[in-house]
Design a protein around this motif. Structure first.
Motif, PDB file in Angstrom:
ATOM      1  N   PRO A   1     -40.250  38.296  29.944  1.00  0.00           N
ATOM      2  CA  PRO A   1     -40.030  39.548  30.679  1.00  0.00           C
ATOM      3  C   PRO A   1     -40.255  40.757  29.777  1.00  0.00           C
ATOM      4  N   ASN A   2     -40.712  41.833  30.376  1.00  0.00           N
ATOM      5  CA  ASN A   2     -40.893  43.103  29.668  1.00  0.00           C
ATOM      6  C   ASN A   2     -39.842  44.069  30.205  1.00  0.00           C
ATOM      7  N   SER A   3     -38.781  44.288  29.411  1.00  0.00           N
ATOM      8  CA  SER A   3     -37.698  45.167  29.836  1.00  0.00           C
ATOM      9  C   SER A   3     -37.949  46.623  29.472  1.00  0.00           C
ATOM     10  N   ASP A   4     -39.062  46.901  28.804  1.00  0.00           N
ATOM     11  CA  ASP A   4     -39.422  48.281  28.487  1.00  0.00           C
ATOM     12  C   ASP A   4     -40.049  48.955  29.704  1.00  0.00           C
ATOM     13  N   ASN A   5     -40.115  50.270  29.661  1.00  0.00           N
ATOM     14  CA  ASN A   5     -40.762  51.015  30.749  1.00  0.00           C
ATOM     15  C   ASN A   5     -42.220  51.327  30.422  1.00  0.00           C
ATOM     16  N   ILE A   6     -42.774  50.579  29.457  1.00  0.00           N
ATOM     17  CA  ILE A   6     -44.186  50.656  29.107  1.00  0.00           C
ATOM     18  C   ILE A   6     -44.758  49.242  29.163  1.00  0.00           C
ATOM     19  N   ARG A   7     -46.060  49.145  29.129  1.00  0.00           N
ATOM     20  CA  ARG A   7     -46.686  47.829  29.225  1.00  0.00           C
ATOM     21  C   ARG A   7     -46.885  47.210  27.841  1.00  0.00           C
ATOM     22  N   HIS A   8     -46.803  45.877  27.801  1.00  0.00           N
ATOM     23  CA  HIS A   8     -47.064  45.124  26.580  1.00  0.00           C
ATOM     24  C   HIS A   8     -48.166  44.102  26.843  1.00  0.00           C
ATOM     25  N   HIS A   9     -48.759  43.627  25.765  1.00  0.00           N
ATOM     26  CA  HIS A   9     -49.836  42.633  25.824  1.00  0.00           C
ATOM     27  C   HIS A   9     -49.504  41.566  24.780  1.00  0.00           C
ATOM     28  N   VAL A  10     -48.837  40.507  25.223  1.00  0.00           N
ATOM     29  CA  VAL A  10     -48.315  39.491  24.310  1.00  0.00           C
ATOM     30  C   VAL A  10     -49.359  38.404  24.083  1.00  0.00           C
ATOM     31  N   TYR A  11     -49.466  37.975  22.825  1.00  0.00           N
ATOM     32  CA  TYR A  11     -50.423  36.905  22.528  1.00  0.00           C
ATOM     33  C   TYR A  11     -50.025  36.167  21.257  1.00  0.00           C
ATOM     34  N   SER A  12     -50.629  34.987  21.072  1.00  0.00           N
ATOM     35  CA  SER A  12     -50.460  34.223  19.842  1.00  0.00           C
ATOM     36  C   SER A  12     -51.723  33.417  19.586  1.00  0.00           C
TER      37      SER A  12
ATOM     38  N   ARG B   1     -51.903  39.269  29.319  1.00  0.00           N
ATOM     39  CA  ARG B   1     -52.565  40.560  29.286  1.00  0.00           C
ATOM     40  C   ARG B   1     -51.639  41.679  29.755  1.00  0.00           C
ATOM     41  N   LEU B   2     -52.011  42.883  29.397  1.00  0.00           N
ATOM     42  CA  LEU B   2     -51.210  44.082  29.614  1.00  0.00           C
ATOM     43  C   LEU B   2     -50.413  44.005  30.929  1.00  0.00           C
ATOM     44  N   TYR B   3     -49.074  44.076  30.812  1.00  0.00           N
ATOM     45  CA  TYR B   3     -48.254  43.898  32.019  1.00  0.00           C
ATOM     46  C   TYR B   3     -46.922  44.617  31.892  1.00  0.00           C
ATOM     47  N   GLU B   4     -46.302  44.825  33.047  1.00  0.00           N
ATOM     48  CA  GLU B   4     -44.923  45.283  33.173  1.00  0.00           C
ATOM     49  C   GLU B   4     -44.137  44.208  33.905  1.00  0.00           C
ATOM     50  N   GLY B   5     -42.817  44.293  33.819  1.00  0.00           N
ATOM     51  CA  GLY B   5     -42.003  43.314  34.531  1.00  0.00           C
ATOM     52  C   GLY B   5     -42.086  41.944  33.898  1.00  0.00           C
ATOM     53  N   THR B   6     -42.137  40.921  34.743  1.00  0.00           N
ATOM     54  CA  THR B   6     -42.161  39.530  34.267  1.00  0.00           C
ATOM     55  C   THR B   6     -43.382  38.819  34.815  1.00  0.00           C
ATOM     56  N   PRO B   7     -44.190  38.194  33.951  1.00  0.00           N
ATOM     57  CA  PRO B   7     -45.322  37.405  34.457  1.00  0.00           C
ATOM     58  C   PRO B   7     -44.830  36.319  35.404  1.00  0.00           C
ATOM     59  N   SER B   8     -45.643  35.974  36.373  1.00  0.00           N
ATOM     60  CA  SER B   8     -45.218  35.013  37.389  1.00  0.00           C
ATOM     61  C   SER B   8     -45.053  33.610  36.828  1.00  0.00           C
ATOM     62  N   GLU B   9     -45.796  33.260  35.799  1.00  0.00           N
ATOM     63  CA  GLU B   9     -45.736  31.912  35.260  1.00  0.00           C
ATOM     64  C   GLU B   9     -45.220  31.922  33.822  1.00  0.00           C
ATOM     65  N   PRO B  10     -44.225  31.064  33.514  1.00  0.00           N
ATOM     66  CA  PRO B  10     -43.785  30.952  32.123  1.00  0.00           C
ATOM     67  C   PRO B  10     -44.823  30.199  31.298  1.00  0.00           C
TER      68      PRO B  10
ATOM     69  N   THR C   1     -35.566  25.757  30.001  1.00  0.00           N
ATOM     70  CA  THR C   1     -36.166  27.083  30.088  1.00  0.00           C
ATOM     71  C   THR C   1     -35.543  27.988  29.039  1.00  0.00           C
ATOM     72  N   ALA C   2     -36.275  29.026  28.657  1.00  0.00           N
ATOM     73  CA  ALA C   2     -35.782  30.005  27.691  1.00  0.00           C
ATOM     74  C   ALA C   2     -36.451  31.344  27.972  1.00  0.00           C
ATOM     75  N   ILE C   3     -35.939  32.390  27.349  1.00  0.00           N
ATOM     76  CA  ILE C   3     -36.449  33.749  27.571  1.00  0.00           C
ATOM     77  C   ILE C   3     -36.735  34.426  26.244  1.00  0.00           C
ATOM     78  N   MET C   4     -37.922  34.996  26.123  1.00  0.00           N
ATOM     79  CA  MET C   4     -38.281  35.884  25.020  1.00  0.00           C
ATOM     80  C   MET C   4     -38.551  37.250  25.631  1.00  0.00           C
ATOM     81  N   ASP C   5     -37.603  38.153  25.491  1.00  0.00           N
ATOM     82  CA  ASP C   5     -37.689  39.462  26.131  1.00  0.00           C
ATOM     83  C   ASP C   5     -38.434  40.444  25.224  1.00  0.00           C
ATOM     84  N   GLN C   6     -38.713  41.608  25.770  1.00  0.00           N
ATOM     85  CA  GLN C   6     -39.284  42.719  24.996  1.00  0.00           C
ATOM     86  C   GLN C   6     -38.468  43.960  25.337  1.00  0.00           C
ATOM     87  N   ARG C   7     -37.736  44.455  24.320  1.00  0.00           N
ATOM     88  CA  ARG C   7     -36.857  45.605  24.516  1.00  0.00           C
ATOM     89  C   ARG C   7     -37.021  46.566  23.346  1.00  0.00           C
ATOM     90  N   SER C   8     -37.115  47.850  23.671  1.00  0.00           N
ATOM     91  CA  SER C   8     -37.280  48.889  22.646  1.00  0.00           C
ATOM     92  C   SER C   8     -38.459  48.580  21.731  1.00  0.00           C
TER      93      SER C   8
END
Length: 228
Positions: A85-96, A106-115, A59-66
Protein backbone atom coordinates in the motif's frame (compact mmCIF):
# COMPACT_ATOMS: atom_id res chain seq x y z
CA UNK A 1 -29.37 -35.93 28.00
CA UNK A 2 -26.72 -38.31 26.65
CA UNK A 3 -25.93 -35.83 23.87
CA UNK A 4 -25.26 -33.13 26.43
CA UNK A 5 -22.98 -35.46 28.38
CA UNK A 6 -21.05 -36.37 25.22
CA UNK A 7 -20.67 -32.70 24.31
CA UNK A 8 -19.50 -31.81 27.83
CA UNK A 9 -16.99 -34.66 27.79
CA UNK A 10 -15.64 -33.59 24.37
CA UNK A 11 -15.24 -30.00 25.54
CA UNK A 12 -13.41 -31.21 28.64
CA UNK A 13 -11.00 -33.23 26.52
CA UNK A 14 -10.40 -30.22 24.27
CA UNK A 15 -9.66 -28.03 27.28
CA UNK A 16 -7.19 -30.57 28.64
CA UNK A 17 -5.46 -30.83 25.25
CA UNK A 18 -5.19 -27.05 24.89
CA UNK A 19 -3.84 -26.76 28.43
CA UNK A 20 -1.30 -29.49 27.71
CA UNK A 21 -0.13 -27.70 24.53
CA UNK A 22 0.26 -24.43 26.39
CA UNK A 23 2.31 -26.16 29.10
CA UNK A 24 4.76 -27.49 26.52
CA UNK A 25 5.16 -24.15 24.71
CA UNK A 26 8.31 -22.06 24.99
CA UNK A 27 8.92 -18.35 24.51
CA UNK A 28 12.18 -16.70 23.46
CA UNK A 29 12.93 -13.12 24.46
CA UNK A 30 16.15 -12.07 22.74
CA UNK A 31 18.38 -9.04 22.57
CA UNK A 32 20.59 -8.45 19.52
CA UNK A 33 23.64 -6.20 19.87
CA UNK A 34 26.54 -5.22 17.61
CA UNK A 35 30.24 -5.85 18.25
CA UNK A 36 30.38 -2.83 20.58
CA UNK A 37 27.45 -4.11 22.63
CA UNK A 38 25.02 -1.51 21.28
CA UNK A 39 21.39 -2.47 20.55
CA UNK A 40 20.94 -3.49 16.92
CA UNK A 41 17.61 -2.61 15.33
CA UNK A 42 16.25 -4.29 12.18
CA UNK A 43 18.09 -7.56 12.80
CA UNK A 44 16.27 -10.75 11.80
CA UNK A 45 16.55 -13.79 14.05
CA UNK A 46 15.24 -17.06 12.64
CA UNK A 47 14.93 -20.55 14.11
CA UNK A 48 14.66 -23.98 12.55
CA UNK A 49 14.54 -27.55 13.79
CA UNK A 50 15.17 -30.96 12.28
CA UNK A 51 11.43 -31.31 11.60
CA UNK A 52 10.06 -27.93 10.59
CA UNK A 53 6.30 -27.49 10.27
CA UNK A 54 4.97 -27.12 6.76
CA UNK A 55 4.39 -23.57 5.55
CA UNK A 56 0.85 -22.25 5.46
CA UNK A 57 -0.39 -19.41 3.23
CA UNK A 58 0.54 -16.10 4.83
CA UNK A 59 0.21 -12.41 4.08
CA UNK A 60 2.27 -9.36 5.03
CA UNK A 61 2.36 -5.61 4.36
CA UNK A 62 5.19 -3.35 3.23
CA UNK A 63 3.77 0.17 3.45
CA UNK A 64 5.11 3.48 2.16
CA UNK A 65 4.79 6.39 4.58
CA UNK A 66 6.53 9.77 4.60
CA UNK A 67 8.50 8.68 1.54
CA UNK A 68 9.97 5.71 3.37
CA UNK A 69 9.29 1.98 3.32
CA UNK A 70 7.54 0.92 6.52
CA UNK A 71 8.90 -1.22 7.99
CA UNK A 72 12.39 -0.72 6.60
CA UNK A 73 13.04 -4.45 7.17
CA UNK A 74 10.27 -7.03 6.73
CA UNK A 75 10.84 -10.74 7.36
CA UNK A 76 8.53 -13.31 5.75
CA UNK A 77 8.49 -17.04 5.15
CA UNK A 78 8.80 -18.35 1.61
CA UNK A 79 5.42 -18.32 -0.15
CA UNK A 80 4.11 -15.21 1.62
CA UNK A 81 1.99 -12.72 -0.32
CA UNK A 82 3.08 -9.14 0.39
CA UNK A 83 0.91 -6.10 -0.29
CA UNK A 84 2.48 -2.71 -1.02
CA UNK A 85 0.00 0.00 0.00
CA UNK A 86 1.01 3.60 -0.62
CA UNK A 87 -0.09 5.66 2.38
CA UNK A 88 1.49 8.84 1.02
CA UNK A 89 -0.48 11.44 -0.91
CA UNK A 90 2.02 11.17 -3.78
CA UNK A 91 2.71 8.34 -6.18
CA UNK A 92 5.50 5.78 -5.81
CA UNK A 93 7.09 3.33 -8.24
CA UNK A 94 8.31 0.28 -6.33
CA UNK A 95 10.72 -2.21 -7.86
CA UNK A 96 13.46 -4.74 -7.15
CA UNK A 97 16.16 -6.32 -9.29
CA UNK A 98 17.17 -8.81 -6.59
CA UNK A 99 17.57 -12.40 -7.73
CA UNK A 100 15.29 -13.64 -4.94
CA UNK A 101 12.44 -11.61 -6.47
CA UNK A 102 12.40 -9.31 -9.49
CA UNK A 103 9.25 -7.23 -9.81
CA UNK A 104 7.93 -3.77 -10.58
CA UNK A 105 4.86 -1.85 -9.38
CA UNK A 106 4.57 1.07 -11.75
CA UNK A 107 3.72 4.57 -10.58
CA UNK A 108 0.63 4.26 -8.36
CA UNK A 109 -1.42 5.58 -5.47
CA UNK A 110 -3.39 3.55 -2.97
CA UNK A 111 -2.90 -0.22 -2.99
CA UNK A 112 -2.14 -2.36 -6.06
CA UNK A 113 -4.87 -4.91 -6.69
CA UNK A 114 -2.52 -7.89 -6.58
CA UNK A 115 0.04 -8.67 -3.86
CA UNK A 116 3.51 -9.95 -4.74
CA UNK A 117 4.32 -13.56 -3.79
CA UNK A 118 7.83 -14.06 -2.42
CA UNK A 119 8.45 -17.73 -3.13
CA UNK A 120 12.24 -17.96 -2.98
CA UNK A 121 14.47 -17.46 0.08
CA UNK A 122 16.93 -14.59 -0.07
CA UNK A 123 17.26 -10.85 0.37
CA UNK A 124 15.04 -8.56 -1.71
CA UNK A 125 16.17 -4.93 -1.87
CA UNK A 126 13.36 -2.46 -2.60
CA UNK A 127 13.68 0.91 -4.26
CA UNK A 128 11.43 3.63 -5.63
CA UNK A 129 12.03 4.82 -9.17
CA UNK A 130 10.83 8.32 -8.20
CA UNK A 131 12.49 8.77 -4.80
CA UNK A 132 16.04 7.42 -4.99
CA UNK A 133 16.66 7.58 -1.22
CA UNK A 134 13.83 5.16 -0.42
CA UNK A 135 15.33 1.82 0.58
CA UNK A 136 13.68 -1.25 2.07
CA UNK A 137 14.47 -4.91 2.57
CA UNK A 138 12.37 -8.05 2.54
CA UNK A 139 14.16 -11.02 4.11
CA UNK A 140 12.60 -14.24 2.79
CA UNK A 141 13.39 -17.37 4.78
CA UNK A 142 12.44 -21.04 4.77
CA UNK A 143 12.75 -21.05 8.56
CA UNK A 144 9.32 -21.30 10.25
CA UNK A 145 10.05 -18.98 13.21
CA UNK A 146 11.51 -15.50 12.88
CA UNK A 147 11.25 -11.94 14.19
CA UNK A 148 12.79 -8.51 13.59
CA UNK A 149 14.43 -6.57 16.43
CA UNK A 150 13.04 -3.21 17.51
CA UNK A 151 14.94 0.03 18.18
CA UNK A 152 16.22 -1.44 21.47
CA UNK A 153 17.46 -4.57 19.68
CA UNK A 154 14.75 -6.69 21.29
CA UNK A 155 12.46 -9.32 19.81
CA UNK A 156 10.19 -12.08 21.04
CA UNK A 157 8.99 -15.41 19.69
CA UNK A 158 6.10 -17.14 21.43
CA UNK A 159 4.35 -20.51 21.27
CA UNK A 160 7.50 -22.38 20.26
CA UNK A 161 7.68 -26.15 20.69
CA UNK A 162 10.18 -27.00 23.41
CA UNK A 163 13.33 -28.52 21.89
CA UNK A 164 16.56 -27.80 20.01
CA UNK A 165 16.89 -25.05 17.41
CA UNK A 166 19.46 -23.78 14.95
CA UNK A 167 19.74 -19.98 15.05
CA UNK A 168 20.49 -17.60 12.18
CA UNK A 169 20.91 -13.84 12.26
CA UNK A 170 20.70 -11.31 9.43
CA UNK A 171 20.95 -7.55 9.07
CA UNK A 172 21.24 -5.29 6.01
CA UNK A 173 24.84 -4.58 7.07
CA UNK A 174 26.06 -8.13 7.62
CA UNK A 175 29.11 -9.00 5.45
CA UNK A 176 27.98 -9.57 1.84
CA UNK A 177 24.40 -9.22 3.11
CA UNK A 178 24.34 -12.92 4.03
CA UNK A 179 22.70 -14.59 7.06
CA UNK A 180 25.10 -15.51 9.84
CA UNK A 181 25.03 -18.77 11.79
CA UNK A 182 24.44 -18.08 15.50
CA UNK A 183 24.81 -21.56 16.96
CA UNK A 184 22.19 -23.77 18.53
CA UNK A 185 19.64 -23.17 21.23
CA UNK A 186 17.67 -25.49 23.52
CA UNK A 187 14.34 -24.10 24.66
CA UNK A 188 12.41 -25.61 27.53
CA UNK A 189 8.89 -24.87 28.63
CA UNK A 190 8.32 -21.29 29.69
CA UNK A 191 10.32 -18.14 28.99
CA UNK A 192 13.96 -18.01 27.89
CA UNK A 193 16.21 -14.95 27.75
CA UNK A 194 19.09 -14.82 25.25
CA UNK A 195 21.59 -12.23 24.03
CA UNK A 196 23.13 -12.43 20.55
CA UNK A 197 26.00 -10.45 19.06
CA UNK A 198 26.04 -9.74 15.34
CA UNK A 199 28.94 -8.02 13.57
CA UNK A 200 27.80 -5.42 11.05
CA UNK A 201 29.66 -3.16 8.66
CA UNK A 202 29.38 0.62 8.50
CA UNK A 203 27.31 3.06 10.57
CA UNK A 204 23.81 2.30 11.73
CA UNK A 205 21.11 2.66 9.07
CA UNK A 206 18.96 5.74 9.54
CA UNK A 207 15.23 5.20 9.48
CA UNK A 208 14.75 8.46 7.59
CA UNK A 209 17.72 10.12 5.85
CA UNK A 210 18.14 13.82 6.68
CA UNK A 211 18.51 14.52 2.99
CA UNK A 212 17.84 12.51 -0.18
CA UNK A 213 20.63 9.99 -0.63
CA UNK A 214 20.65 7.30 -3.29
CA UNK A 215 21.47 4.16 -1.31
CA UNK A 216 19.62 1.71 -3.54
CA UNK A 217 22.48 1.13 -5.99
CA UNK A 218 24.97 -0.03 -3.36
CA UNK A 219 22.40 -2.16 -1.54
CA UNK A 220 21.26 -3.81 -4.75
CA UNK A 221 24.86 -4.56 -5.77
CA UNK A 222 25.52 -6.24 -2.41
CA UNK A 223 22.38 -8.37 -2.71
CA UNK A 224 23.23 -9.32 -6.30
CA UNK A 225 26.78 -10.31 -5.45
CA UNK A 226 25.65 -12.35 -2.44
CA UNK A 227 23.24 -14.36 -4.60
CA UNK A 228 25.84 -15.30 -7.21
Amino acid sequence: MNKHLHLSFALSLLSVWLFSVSLHAASLHAEVVDSQGQPLANAVLSLRTSSNPKPVPATAIMDQRSRQFAPSVLAVRSGTSVSFPNSDNIRHHVYSFSLAKRFELRLYEGTPSEPVIFDKPGVVVLGCNIHDWMLGYIYVTDDPWFAVSDEQGRLSLDSLPAGSYTVSLWHPQTPDMLPQAAGSLVLSEGDSQQRFTLAVQGPAIQAAPSEPVSAFGDAFKKARDAAQ
